[in-house]
Structures are given as structure tokens and as C-alpha cells.
Design an enzyme around this catalytic site. Structure first.
Site, PDB file in Angstrom:
ATOM      1  N   HIS A 171       0.826  -1.204   0.000  1.00  0.00           N
ATOM      2  CA  HIS A 171       0.000   0.000   0.000  1.00  0.00           C
ATOM      3  C   HIS A 171       0.863   1.257   0.000  1.00  0.00           C
ATOM      4  CE1 HIS A 171      -3.216  -2.749   1.793  1.00  0.00           C
ATOM      5  NE2 HIS A 171      -3.725  -2.304   0.670  1.00  0.00           N
ATOM      6  N   ASN A 172       2.157   1.079  -0.010  1.00  0.00           N
ATOM      7  CA  ASN A 172       3.090   2.186   0.037  1.00  0.00           C
ATOM      8  C   ASN A 172       3.436   2.645  -1.377  1.00  0.00           C
ATOM      9  OD1 ASN A 172       5.299   3.907   0.333  1.00  0.00           O
ATOM     10  ND2 ASN A 172       6.168   2.739   2.030  1.00  0.00           N
ATOM     11  N   HIS A 214       5.329   4.938  -2.314  1.00  0.00           N
ATOM     12  CA  HIS A 214       6.756   5.212  -2.471  1.00  0.00           C
ATOM     13  C   HIS A 214       7.519   3.948  -2.866  1.00  0.00           C
ATOM     14  CE1 HIS A 214       6.321   9.275  -1.030  1.00  0.00           C
ATOM     15  NE2 HIS A 214       5.736   8.845   0.074  1.00  0.00           N
ATOM     16  N   ASP A 252       9.812  -8.974   1.240  1.00  0.00           N
ATOM     17  CA  ASP A 252       9.917  -8.834   2.689  1.00  0.00           C
ATOM     18  C   ASP A 252      11.392  -8.659   2.987  1.00  0.00           C
ATOM     19  OD1 ASP A 252       8.440  -8.805   5.216  1.00  0.00           O
ATOM     20  OD2 ASP A 252       9.676 -10.531   5.732  1.00  0.00           O
ATOM     21  N   SER A 253      11.698  -7.687   3.817  1.00  0.00           N
ATOM     22  CA  SER A 253      13.106  -7.373   4.041  1.00  0.00           C
ATOM     23  C   SER A 253      13.334  -6.941   5.473  1.00  0.00           C
ATOM     24  CB  SER A 253      13.566  -6.278   3.073  1.00  0.00           C
ATOM     25  OG  SER A 253      12.765  -5.117   3.206  1.00  0.00           O
ATOM     26  N   PHE A 261      16.004   5.141   4.574  1.00  0.00           N
ATOM     27  CA  PHE A 261      14.945   5.028   5.576  1.00  0.00           C
ATOM     28  C   PHE A 261      15.268   3.843   6.473  1.00  0.00           C
ATOM     29  CE2 PHE A 261      13.747   2.816   1.697  1.00  0.00           C
ATOM     30  CZ  PHE A 261      13.416   1.549   2.140  1.00  0.00           C
ATOM     31  N   TYR A 310      16.722   1.410   8.922  1.00  0.00           N
ATOM     32  CA  TYR A 310      18.020   1.235   9.577  1.00  0.00           C
ATOM     33  C   TYR A 310      19.193   1.773   8.752  1.00  0.00           C
ATOM     34  CZ  TYR A 310      15.382  -2.044  12.536  1.00  0.00           C
ATOM     35  OH  TYR A 310      14.459  -2.614  13.398  1.00  0.00           O
ATOM     36  N   ASP A 311      18.920   2.391   7.620  1.00  0.00           N
ATOM     37  CA  ASP A 311      19.994   2.853   6.733  1.00  0.00           C
ATOM     38  C   ASP A 311      21.061   3.700   7.435  1.00  0.00           C
ATOM     39  OD1 ASP A 311      18.878   1.497   4.646  1.00  0.00           O
ATOM     40  OD2 ASP A 311      18.247   3.268   3.517  1.00  0.00           O
ATOM     41  N   ARG A 348      17.381  -5.142  -2.027  1.00  0.00           N
ATOM     42  CA  ARG A 348      16.119  -5.131  -2.786  1.00  0.00           C
ATOM     43  C   ARG A 348      16.402  -5.157  -4.285  1.00  0.00           C
ATOM     44  NH1 ARG A 348      13.724  -1.579  -0.048  1.00  0.00           N
ATOM     45  NH2 ARG A 348      12.448  -3.028   1.148  1.00  0.00           N
TER      46      ARG A 348
END
Length: 208
Positions: free
Chosen positions: A18-19, A21, A77-78, A163, A165-166, A192
Site C-alpha cells: 500500500h506504500n 513510495h 519482505d526485508s 529510511f 536502519y539505513d 532489494r
């Protein structure tokens, strides 16, 4: 749902999120490799992600989107897995602190690593990318690709990009955190990117 292709002949594929971005990020990551594919956002119900692996949760999301829309669906999923914490937070990365607030998660991870020396702070960003293709009158076709981006967890955040834990993750071979990389630099090597780049040829071969 919203599309991103002007080609009437493009094959529609749903990205199970649903994101908005995330849809744009994947379009940016894959770029010209998406020619002939119209990547759509997902507006259906969110499934319960109760698998015990990144691959399992990615498949749960892709299955739900494929069933809801009747279209081929992809999902990921990450998360981050820290060696000194026996792989935690892992699949619980998004809710590590009991909330979905990335700042809370980051602070808790740093707190749990206080006193751990630099040479024992190894970690990996993990990503599982899944595809589910519905088949009329039969079982859906499924496939998963997994990838990891190795590095270490820093003692303090650095950078304001990215975004999650980056800002506390320094990729292997880098002197900067993932939060200090440009979007293009990150997109070239991230977990990703690796997972979806590996998944796309399998998907193309089966959707025409």
C-alpha cells in the site's frame, strides 16, 4: 490501483504494497527492465504476515495480491539481521520496538549493541522477492529470490538519506552509511535491487 506505463500492450503486474513510495522505488530500481510491464499499486486487504522467514512472508503478500486482483503479483519482505544478536531483528525488523516507528527500532537496536566491539557488529540487510502468477483452473505458479547486502552496524547514526536502519548500516566496502549514499548509489547495490533483478527474468519468461 495506479499504473506507470503508457503502453496498451504492457502486462499488468501488481506490487503487493500500500506504500506508493515503494512502487516508485521499484520502478526506479528496475528502470528499463520494466519495459512491457505496467507495475500497479495494491489496494486490497493486508494479509497476516506470520511466516518464519523473509521468503515466507513475501509469498504471503504476493499470494494475497494475486488472489484479490487476479493478476500476477510481486512482493518483498526485508529486514536487517545482526550477527551479535543471533540474526535479530530479522523478520521482526519493522516492529522491533513494538511499534512501526523506524526511529524507535533504530534506537533499540543500538541500545542492544552497546559494548559490542566494531569487529563483532557484522550484519546483513536481507530481502526476499516473491512472484505469484494465477493460473485459471489450477494452482498458482510461485517463485522466490533472496539476496543479502552485508556490512556492519555503526555505533551512531550517520546521514539522513534512505529510511529505516539505513543510517546505522555501513555496507561492506564502504566508508559511509547507507543513509549517506545517494539514491542511485544505493539502488545499484542494495538487497532489494539484487532480489528483484534476479526475480524479473523468471517473471518475464512466464507472463510473456
Amino acid at each position: 490501483m495506479s499504473g506507470g506505463s503508457d503502453s496498451a500492450s504492457a502486462v499488468r503486474v501488481v506490487l503487493a504494497t500500500h506504500n506508493a513510495h515503494k512502487v516508485e522505488e521499484l520502478r526506479r530500481i528496475l528502470g528499463d527492465r520494466l519495459v512491457g510491464i505496467e507495475l500497479l499499486g495494491y489496494d486490497g486487504p493486508e494479509p497476516v504476515e506470520d511466516a518464519d522467514s523473509f521468503a515466507g512472508n513475501a509469498l504471503i503478500k504476493a499470494r494475497a495480491a494475486a488472489e484479490h486482483t487476479g493478476l500476477p503479483a510481486i512482493a518483498d519482505d526485508s529486514g536487517i539481521s545482526v550477527d551479535a544478536l543471533d540474526g535479530a531483528p530479522g523478520i521482526h525488523s519493522a516492529r522491533y520496538a513494538g511499534t512501526r516507528d523506524s526511529g524507535d527500532n533504530l534506537r533499540l537496536l543500538l541500545a542492544n549493541l552497546v559494548g559490542v566491539p566494531a569487529d563483532q557488529r557484522g550484519a546483513q540487510f536481507n530481502c526476499a522477492a516473491a512472484a505469484v502468477i494465477p493460473v485459471d483452473g489450477g494452482d498458482a505458479i510461485e517463485h522466490v529470490e533472496v539476496a543479502e547486502w552485508p556490512g556492519v552496524v555503526l555505533e551512531q547514526p550517520a546521514g539522513e538519506g534512505g529510511f529505516g536502519y539505513d543510517p546505522i548500516f555501513q555496507p561492506e566496502g564502504e566508508t559511509r552509511s547507507a543513509g549517506q549514499l545517494t539514491a542511485a548509489e544505493k539502488d545499484a547495490v542494495s538487497h532489494r535491487t539484487q532480489a528483484f533483478t534476479a526475480l524479473l527474468p523468471w517473471l518475464r519468461e512466464r507472463i510473456g
